[in-house]
Design a protein around this motif. Structure first.
Motif, mmCIF file in Angstrom:
data_model
loop_
_atom_site.group_PDB
_atom_site.id
_atom_site.type_symbol
_atom_site.label_atom_id
_atom_site.label_comp_id
_atom_site.label_asym_id
_atom_site.label_seq_id
_atom_site.Cartn_x
_atom_site.Cartn_y
_atom_site.Cartn_z
ATOM 1 N N LYS A 40 0.839 -1.198 0.000
ATOM 2 C CA LYS A 40 0.000 0.000 0.000
ATOM 3 C C LYS A 40 0.870 1.244 0.000
ATOM 4 C CE LYS A 40 -3.669 -2.097 2.742
ATOM 5 N NZ LYS A 40 -3.890 -2.377 4.168
ATOM 6 N N GLU A 98 0.370 4.103 1.122
ATOM 7 C CA GLU A 98 0.366 4.847 2.392
ATOM 8 C C GLU A 98 1.277 4.200 3.438
ATOM 9 O OE1 GLU A 98 -2.253 3.476 0.844
ATOM 10 O OE2 GLU A 98 -3.687 2.574 2.257
ATOM 11 N N ASP A 99 1.737 2.986 3.185
ATOM 12 C CA ASP A 99 2.647 2.325 4.124
ATOM 13 C C ASP A 99 4.123 2.561 3.794
ATOM 14 O OD1 ASP A 99 0.543 1.325 5.577
ATOM 15 O OD2 ASP A 99 0.561 -0.658 4.617
ATOM 16 N N GLU A 102 7.386 4.350 4.022
ATOM 17 C CA GLU A 102 7.992 5.309 4.952
ATOM 18 C C GLU A 102 9.505 5.294 4.739
ATOM 19 O OE1 GLU A 102 8.999 5.558 9.685
ATOM 20 O OE2 GLU A 102 7.404 4.190 9.059
ATOM 21 N N ARG A 132 4.817 6.186 -5.059
ATOM 22 C CA ARG A 132 4.887 6.864 -3.758
ATOM 23 C C ARG A 132 6.331 6.920 -3.256
ATOM 24 N NH1 ARG A 132 3.251 10.796 -0.736
ATOM 25 N NH2 ARG A 132 3.149 10.348 1.482
#
Ligand SMILES: [Mg+2]
Ligand SMILES: [Zn+2]
Length: 199
Positions: free
Chosen positions: A36, A38-39, A41, A85
């Protein structure tokens, strides 16, 4: 094997040493089968380390085993969303990979690109000019260290991600090998490599 991207500045330049960076647990925080966006980092100090390495004259090349694709743990679309991302977060911090390769196969497919097999290094040679002498693979698993050593250059284990749990096996297999090193994180790894590369 598969290419995620080659930056336009990469081809056609003078040969340079390369840092082949593993992705998960080295550049971004380890998540079990990251799928994902959004995961994603980016770990602290990573952008700074990559900028330092580029200024010191190294290519920045991603080499990532993504068996989650071959195992059906996530789709190609999900992988692409994660990579978009990933690139975006790095660019926000002023850095990017010159090229990025990944192996999409499950182990039982016995491909030629799953680390520690050298397929992704060969693919990199088709896209940019790099010299093995003084180059390193940096990763958080024994297969990353073995990739570099099998190809005749350096293998660096970092203690982020799965690094601590791989440290003993790396030390056992590669004891007394000066081209195998263990450091705390990517920043410490780059400091060591750049310093050694000056000698
Ligand atoms: Mg990793
Ligand atoms: Zn593969």
């Amino acid at each position: 094997m598969a290419l995620w991207k080659v930056h336009l500045s990469a081809p056609g330049q003078e040969p340079k040493r390369a840092l082949f960076l593993d992705r998960d647990g080295v550049v971004n925080a380890e998540r079990h089968y990251l799928s994902k966006p959004e995961d994603v980092e980016i770990l602290p100090g990573v952008a700074e380390a990559m900028i330092k390495a580029r200024e010191a004259g190294y290519w920045l090349v991603g080499v990532s085993n993504q068996s989650g694709l071959g195992r059906g743990r996530f789709t190609a679309d999900q992988f692409h969303a994660v990579m978009i991302r990933f690139d975006q977060l790095l660019e926000e911090q002023g850095i990017f990979f010159d090229a990025f390769f990944y192996c999409p196969h499950a182990p039982e497919e016995c491909c030629t690109c799953r680390k520690p097999k050298p397929g992704m290094l060969h693919e990199a040679s088709e896209h940019l000019k790099w010299v093995p002498d003084g180059s390193w693979v940096i990763g958080d698993k024994k297969c990353d260290v073995a990739l570099g050593r099998n190809a005749g250059f350096g293998g660096m284990l970092v203690r982020t991600g799965h690094g601590e749990s791989n440290e003993e096996a790396v030390i056992q297999e590669f004891s007394e090998d000066k081209l195998v090193q263990v450091t705390d994180d990517l920043n410490a790894a780059v400091d060591f490599i750049v310093e050694q590369g000056r000698r």
